[in-house]
Enzyme design. Sequence first.
Site, PDB file in Angstrom:
ATOM      1  N   ARG A 180       0.848  -1.198   0.000  1.00 37.62           N
ATOM      2  CA  ARG A 180       0.000   0.000   0.000  1.00 37.62           C
ATOM      3  C   ARG A 180       0.870   1.229   0.000  1.00 37.62           C
ATOM      4  NH1 ARG A 180      -4.623   0.234   4.417  1.00 37.62           N
ATOM      5  NH2 ARG A 180      -2.882   1.040   5.593  1.00 37.62           N
ATOM      6  N   THR A 188      -1.397   7.431  -0.374  1.00 40.33           N
ATOM      7  CA  THR A 188      -2.707   7.295  -1.045  1.00 40.33           C
ATOM      8  C   THR A 188      -3.489   6.076  -0.575  1.00 40.33           C
ATOM      9  OG1 THR A 188      -1.817   5.899  -2.794  1.00 40.33           O
ATOM     10  CG2 THR A 188      -1.681   8.280  -3.139  1.00 40.33           C
ATOM     11  N   ASP A 216       0.548  -3.278  11.950  1.00 39.21           N
ATOM     12  CA  ASP A 216       1.053  -3.636  10.618  1.00 39.21           C
ATOM     13  C   ASP A 216       1.511  -5.098  10.631  1.00 39.21           C
ATOM     14  OD1 ASP A 216       2.981  -4.054   8.438  1.00 39.21           O
ATOM     15  OD2 ASP A 216       2.607  -1.935   8.033  1.00 39.21           O
ATOM     16  N   ASP A 235       5.181  -5.872   9.306  1.00 36.87           N
ATOM     17  CA  ASP A 235       6.221  -5.430  10.236  1.00 36.87           C
ATOM     18  C   ASP A 235       6.269  -6.333  11.472  1.00 36.87           C
ATOM     19  OD1 ASP A 235       7.211  -3.374   8.713  1.00 36.87           O
ATOM     20  OD2 ASP A 235       5.886  -1.858   9.582  1.00 36.87           O
TER      21      ASP A 235
HETATM   22  C1  PRP Z   1      -0.781  -4.979   4.287  1.00 33.55           C
HETATM   23  C2  PRP Z   1      -1.547  -6.277   4.321  1.00 33.55           C
HETATM   24  C3  PRP Z   1      -2.363  -6.211   3.068  1.00 33.55           C
HETATM   25  C4  PRP Z   1      -2.669  -4.736   2.949  1.00 33.55           C
HETATM   26  C5  PRP Z   1      -4.074  -4.487   3.405  1.00 33.55           C
HETATM   27  O1  PRP Z   1       0.313  -5.062   3.429  1.00 33.55           O
HETATM   28  O2  PRP Z   1      -0.736  -7.418   4.413  1.00 33.55           O
HETATM   29  O3  PRP Z   1      -1.671  -6.681   1.921  1.00 33.55           O
HETATM   30  O4  PRP Z   1      -1.757  -4.059   3.805  1.00 33.55           O
HETATM   31  O5  PRP Z   1      -4.430  -3.173   3.162  1.00 33.55           O
HETATM   32  P1  PRP Z   1      -5.530  -2.763   2.093  1.00 33.55           P
HETATM   33  O6  PRP Z   1      -6.668  -3.706   2.254  1.00 33.55           O
HETATM   34  O7  PRP Z   1      -5.879  -1.355   2.483  1.00 33.55           O
HETATM   35  O8  PRP Z   1      -4.920  -2.818   0.733  1.00 33.55           O
HETATM   36  P2  PRP Z   1       1.351  -3.834   3.310  1.00 33.55           P
HETATM   37  O9  PRP Z   1       0.912  -2.872   2.270  1.00 33.55           O
HETATM   38  O10 PRP Z   1       1.590  -3.277   4.678  1.00 33.55           O
HETATM   39  O11 PRP Z   1       2.628  -4.533   2.737  1.00 33.55           O
HETATM   40  P3  PRP Z   1       3.627  -5.560   3.468  1.00 33.55           P
HETATM   41  O12 PRP Z   1       2.842  -6.827   3.736  1.00 33.55           O
HETATM   42  O13 PRP Z   1       4.695  -5.742   2.456  1.00 33.55           O
HETATM   43  O14 PRP Z   1       4.097  -4.933   4.737  1.00 33.55           O
HETATM   44  N1  URA Z   2      -2.138  -3.364   6.706  1.00 28.29           N
HETATM   45  C1  URA Z   2      -1.867  -3.894   7.918  1.00 28.29           C
HETATM   46  O1  URA Z   2      -0.891  -4.641   8.068  1.00 28.29           O
HETATM   47  N2  URA Z   2      -2.671  -3.587   8.939  1.00 28.29           N
HETATM   48  C2  URA Z   2      -3.750  -2.805   8.820  1.00 28.29           C
HETATM   49  O2  URA Z   2      -4.469  -2.572   9.801  1.00 28.29           O
HETATM   50  C3  URA Z   2      -4.023  -2.252   7.552  1.00 28.29           C
HETATM   51  C4  URA Z   2      -3.201  -2.564   6.506  1.00 28.29           C
END
Ligand code: PRP
Ligand code: URA
Length: 209
Positions: free
Chosen positions: A104, A108, A200, A203
């Site tokens: 994400r 945005t 997150d 993380d």
């Molecule tokens: C997190 C999670 C989803 C997304 C959800 O990934 O694992 O993929 O956010 O958010 P959304 O429904 O608003 O799209 P992130 O973008 O943090 O990436 P990462 O897993 O690489 O940390």
């Molecule tokens: N991605 C995450 O990992 N946690 C949230 O709550 C939203 C997006």
Amino acid sequence: MSKVFEMDHPLIQHKLSLLRSVETSSKDFRELTEEIAMLMGYEVTRDLPLEEVEVQTPICAMKAKMIAGKKLGIVPVLRAGLGMVEGFLRLVPTARVGHIGVYRDPETFKPVEYYCKLPADIGERELIVLDPMLATGGSAAAAIDFIKERGGKNIKMVCMIAAPEGIKAVQEAHPDVDIFVGCIDECLNDHAYIVPGLGDAGDRLFGTK
Ligand code: PRP
Ligand code: URA
């Protein structure tokens, strides 16, 4: 419209509560994610067709039931979806694993796609998309777009925690995709994080914050 299955099994609920706690270490977070994924996988695979096969027990021959030739593919959304893979593979070790990279944009909240590698025969497989978090639904909808563009048809979405907004977005974008969720939380906050959520997921899994 697709169906939404909220899994109220006590073990899933108990482990989700441990997972949410800010006190939970990355090591425990990884173990819990794998365990929850396995429990969810048990439910998600409930409708796999069975066939009768001949088995010789030490006592006699019998017609026993085994999973019919249905092929499975699991598709984690990087990064956090990786934490759910092992739990599913323990149940279905022959499943093929595809990977989709989406993150994400922090400003945005829109999904940014950076990787896609899927089994060649995805059109013949039942596909299970794994991502612990369904927040705005942008990442899940984009991942499912990827899969459909490459010929995937029979798709289910599995997430541990979802916001109502994310469920609505995926249902609108992909009305053919049923959603399996451990818990539907209250809402999103101003940063599009799930409330109460768990923070997150990527993380916390990989200790990157
Ligand atoms: C997190 C999670 C989803 C997304 C959800 O990934 O694992 O993929 O956010 O958010 P959304 O429904 O608003 O799209 P992130 O973008 O943090 O990436 P990462 O897993 O690489 O940390
Ligand atoms: N991605 C995450 O990992 N946690 C949230 O709550 C939203 C997006």
